[in-house]
Design a protein around this motif. Sequence first.
Motif, PDB file in Angstrom:
ATOM      1  N   LEU A 266       1.376  -1.601   0.088  1.00 26.36           N
ATOM      2  CA  LEU A 266       0.279  -0.226  -0.401  1.00 26.36           C
ATOM      3  C   LEU A 266       0.684   0.970  -0.540  1.00 26.36           C
ATOM      4  CD1 LEU A 266      -2.654  -0.525   2.084  1.00 26.36           C
ATOM      5  CD2 LEU A 266      -2.988  -0.778  -0.105  1.00 26.36           C
ATOM      6  N   SER A 267       1.732   0.888   0.666  1.00 29.06           N
ATOM      7  CA  SER A 267       2.989   2.649   0.695  1.00 29.06           C
ATOM      8  C   SER A 267       3.277   2.609  -0.588  1.00 29.06           C
ATOM      9  CB  SER A 267       3.925   2.028   1.616  1.00 29.06           C
ATOM     10  OG  SER A 267       3.231   2.279   3.218  1.00 29.06           O
ATOM     11  N   VAL A 268       4.033   1.234  -1.251  1.00 25.92           N
ATOM     12  CA  VAL A 268       4.628   2.074  -2.855  1.00 25.92           C
ATOM     13  C   VAL A 268       3.760   2.692  -4.080  1.00 25.92           C
ATOM     14  CG1 VAL A 268       4.986   0.215  -4.816  1.00 25.92           C
ATOM     15  CG2 VAL A 268       6.101  -0.395  -2.361  1.00 25.92           C
ATOM     16  N   LEU A 269       2.313   1.799  -3.365  1.00 24.07           N
ATOM     17  CA  LEU A 269       0.931   1.872  -4.329  1.00 24.07           C
ATOM     18  C   LEU A 269       0.539   3.926  -4.085  1.00 24.07           C
ATOM     19  CD1 LEU A 269      -1.268  -0.902  -4.322  1.00 24.07           C
ATOM     20  CD2 LEU A 269       0.258   0.068  -6.697  1.00 24.07           C
ATOM     21  N   ALA A 270       1.102   4.140  -3.036  1.00 17.05           N
ATOM     22  CA  ALA A 270       0.894   5.631  -2.354  1.00 17.05           C
ATOM     23  C   ALA A 270       2.177   6.925  -3.234  1.00 17.05           C
ATOM     24  CB  ALA A 270       0.226   6.024  -0.895  1.00 17.05           C
ATOM     25  N   VAL A 271       3.484   5.905  -3.697  1.00 19.79           N
ATOM     26  CA  VAL A 271       4.327   7.144  -3.468  1.00 19.79           C
ATOM     27  C   VAL A 271       4.349   7.836  -5.142  1.00 19.79           C
ATOM     28  CG1 VAL A 271       6.272   6.902  -4.352  1.00 19.79           C
ATOM     29  CG2 VAL A 271       5.372   5.861  -2.181  1.00 19.79           C
ATOM     30  N   PRO A 272       4.059   8.686  -5.384  1.00 25.51           N
ATOM     31  CA  PRO A 272       4.072   9.635  -6.968  1.00 25.51           C
ATOM     32  C   PRO A 272       4.528   8.622  -7.910  1.00 25.51           C
ATOM     33  CG  PRO A 272       5.013  10.711  -5.113  1.00 25.51           C
ATOM     34  CD  PRO A 272       4.503   9.823  -4.675  1.00 25.51           C
TER      35      PRO A 272
ATOM     36  N   ALA B 244      -1.851  10.094 -11.251  1.00 28.46           N
ATOM     37  CA  ALA B 244      -1.794   8.459 -11.669  1.00 28.46           C
ATOM     38  C   ALA B 244      -1.546   7.755 -11.036  1.00 28.46           C
ATOM     39  CB  ALA B 244       0.607   8.107 -12.021  1.00 28.46           C
ATOM     40  N   SER B 245      -2.293   7.439  -9.786  1.00 25.81           N
ATOM     41  CA  SER B 245      -2.545   6.233  -8.855  1.00 25.81           C
ATOM     42  C   SER B 245      -3.827   7.074  -7.972  1.00 25.81           C
ATOM     43  CB  SER B 245      -1.438   6.446  -7.311  1.00 25.81           C
ATOM     44  OG  SER B 245      -1.587   7.606  -6.848  1.00 25.81           O
ATOM     45  N   GLY B 246      -4.363   7.729  -8.806  1.00 26.79           N
ATOM     46  CA  GLY B 246      -5.133   8.520  -7.672  1.00 26.79           C
ATOM     47  C   GLY B 246      -5.256   8.753  -6.680  1.00 26.79           C
ATOM     48  N   HIS B 247      -4.030   8.493  -5.160  1.00 28.90           N
ATOM     49  CA  HIS B 247      -4.256   8.925  -3.654  1.00 28.90           C
ATOM     50  C   HIS B 247      -3.352  10.006  -3.983  1.00 28.90           C
ATOM     51  CE1 HIS B 247      -3.371   4.774  -4.114  1.00 28.90           C
ATOM     52  NE2 HIS B 247      -4.592   4.556  -3.404  1.00 28.90           N
TER      53      HIS B 247
ATOM     54  N   ILE C  34       3.484   9.916   3.013  1.00 28.57           N
ATOM     55  CA  ILE C  34       3.885   9.048   3.204  1.00 28.57           C
ATOM     56  C   ILE C  34       5.172   8.706   3.472  1.00 28.57           C
ATOM     57  CG2 ILE C  34       4.342   6.801   1.773  1.00 28.57           C
ATOM     58  CD1 ILE C  34       3.250   8.729  -0.706  1.00 28.57           C
ATOM     59  N   ASP C  35       5.631   8.895   3.426  1.00 30.25           N
ATOM     60  CA  ASP C  35       7.068   8.951   4.640  1.00 30.25           C
ATOM     61  C   ASP C  35       7.649  10.243   5.300  1.00 30.25           C
ATOM     62  OD1 ASP C  35       7.603  10.981   2.601  1.00 30.25           O
ATOM     63  OD2 ASP C  35       8.209   9.500   1.483  1.00 30.25           O
ATOM     64  N   LEU C  36       6.343  10.652   5.736  1.00 32.49           N
ATOM     65  CA  LEU C  36       6.692  12.412   6.335  1.00 32.49           C
ATOM     66  C   LEU C  36       7.895  12.882   5.831  1.00 32.49           C
ATOM     67  CD1 LEU C  36       5.989  10.608   9.952  1.00 32.49           C
ATOM     68  CD2 LEU C  36       4.944  11.635   8.343  1.00 32.49           C
ATOM     69  N   SER C  37       8.239  13.119   4.759  1.00 34.01           N
ATOM     70  CA  SER C  37       9.619  14.125   4.037  1.00 34.01           C
ATOM     71  C   SER C  37       8.954  15.677   3.692  1.00 34.01           C
ATOM     72  CB  SER C  37      10.218  13.882   3.091  1.00 34.01           C
ATOM     73  OG  SER C  37       9.009  13.250   1.994  1.00 34.01           O
ATOM     74  N   SER C  38       9.833  16.404   3.637  1.00 37.85           N
ATOM     75  CA  SER C  38       8.852  17.570   3.346  1.00 37.85           C
ATOM     76  C   SER C  38       9.837  18.260   2.197  1.00 37.85           C
ATOM     77  CB  SER C  38       8.146  18.635   4.329  1.00 37.85           C
ATOM     78  OG  SER C  38       9.656  18.451   5.393  1.00 37.85           O
ATOM     79  N   VAL C  39       9.253  19.642   1.995  1.00 35.49           N
ATOM     80  CA  VAL C  39      10.182  20.084   0.513  1.00 35.49           C
ATOM     81  C   VAL C  39       9.789  21.561   1.403  1.00 35.49           C
ATOM     82  CG1 VAL C  39       8.637  19.856  -1.532  1.00 35.49           C
ATOM     83  CG2 VAL C  39      10.991  20.576  -1.805  1.00 35.49           C
ATOM     84  N   SER C  40      11.241  22.636   1.390  1.00 40.07           N
ATOM     85  CA  SER C  40      10.018  24.649   1.821  1.00 40.07           C
ATOM     86  C   SER C  40      10.460  24.657   0.375  1.00 40.07           C
ATOM     87  CB  SER C  40      10.419  25.130   2.808  1.00 40.07           C
ATOM     88  OG  SER C  40      11.834  24.655   2.518  1.00 40.07           O
ATOM     89  N   ALA C  41      10.140  25.978  -0.130  1.00 44.42           N
ATOM     90  CA  ALA C  41      10.474  26.657  -1.507  1.00 44.42           C
ATOM     91  C   ALA C  41      11.116  27.484  -1.486  1.00 44.42           C
ATOM     92  CB  ALA C  41       9.651  26.486  -2.576  1.00 44.42           C
TER      93      ALA C  41
ATOM     94  N   GLY D 153      13.152  10.168   1.263  1.00 46.92           N
ATOM     95  CA  GLY D 153      11.469  10.336   1.112  1.00 46.92           C
ATOM     96  C   GLY D 153      11.019  10.300   0.168  1.00 46.92           C
ATOM     97  N   MET D 154       9.666  10.746  -0.785  1.00 46.24           N
ATOM     98  CA  MET D 154       9.326  11.237  -1.968  1.00 46.24           C
ATOM     99  C   MET D 154       9.977  12.436  -2.348  1.00 46.24           C
ATOM    100  SD  MET D 154       5.238  11.794  -2.656  1.00 46.24           S
ATOM    101  CE  MET D 154       4.758  13.864  -1.824  1.00 46.24           C
TER     102      MET D 154
END
Length: 180
Positions: free
Chosen positions: A11-17, A79-82, A97-104, A131-132
């Motif tokens: 389920l985790s893999v399916l939710a990754v972009p 692509a996954s709809g999640h 999904i993995d609690l990673s984050s990005v700022s900009a 992470g993602m």
Amino acid sequence: MAARALVSVVLSVLAVPAFGAIAPPPGLAFNMRPSADEEPAFRLVENGVRVYECRQALTDPDRFHWAFVTPDATLNDPASGHDVATARAIDQWNSMIDLSSVSAVLRATQESSPGDLPWAYMRAIPTSPDGMFAGVTSIQRVNTRGGAAPGNGCNADTAGSEARVPFTAEYYFYKRRGTA
């Protein structure tokens, strides 16, 4: 127990972009394009609201304006709809999904249709090596619908009031070529 762990991993893999060949968005001004050593790694669609507050202008006590406060949005992998991430702070996205984050940090903007947020090109600052969002170098916000500050209704009588403006946007997350 092993079956439950396997289901959780699947389920985790399916939710990754979905990563793969993604064409960059069309119609970009020159200053909105990433460097030649970057390529789009994944695309997410953001849906939510932008929260504005009616505030007094700093330079003129007789003027009032709608000031952007924060987004309240979810990012979906088309692509996954999640739903895979959230945006609850200015220019920051958090993975569900993995609690990673990005700022900009904003680099450039491009006008869009009236009432729509401008398109934006940002330098990415991932917060984790895993992470993602790990390795994301640039982010583009394009194909915006809605989200611009209200055009009226902000004055001395409404100071402090909040407006929640619905919007959608596509986000392209870039990584160094060959690392996506």
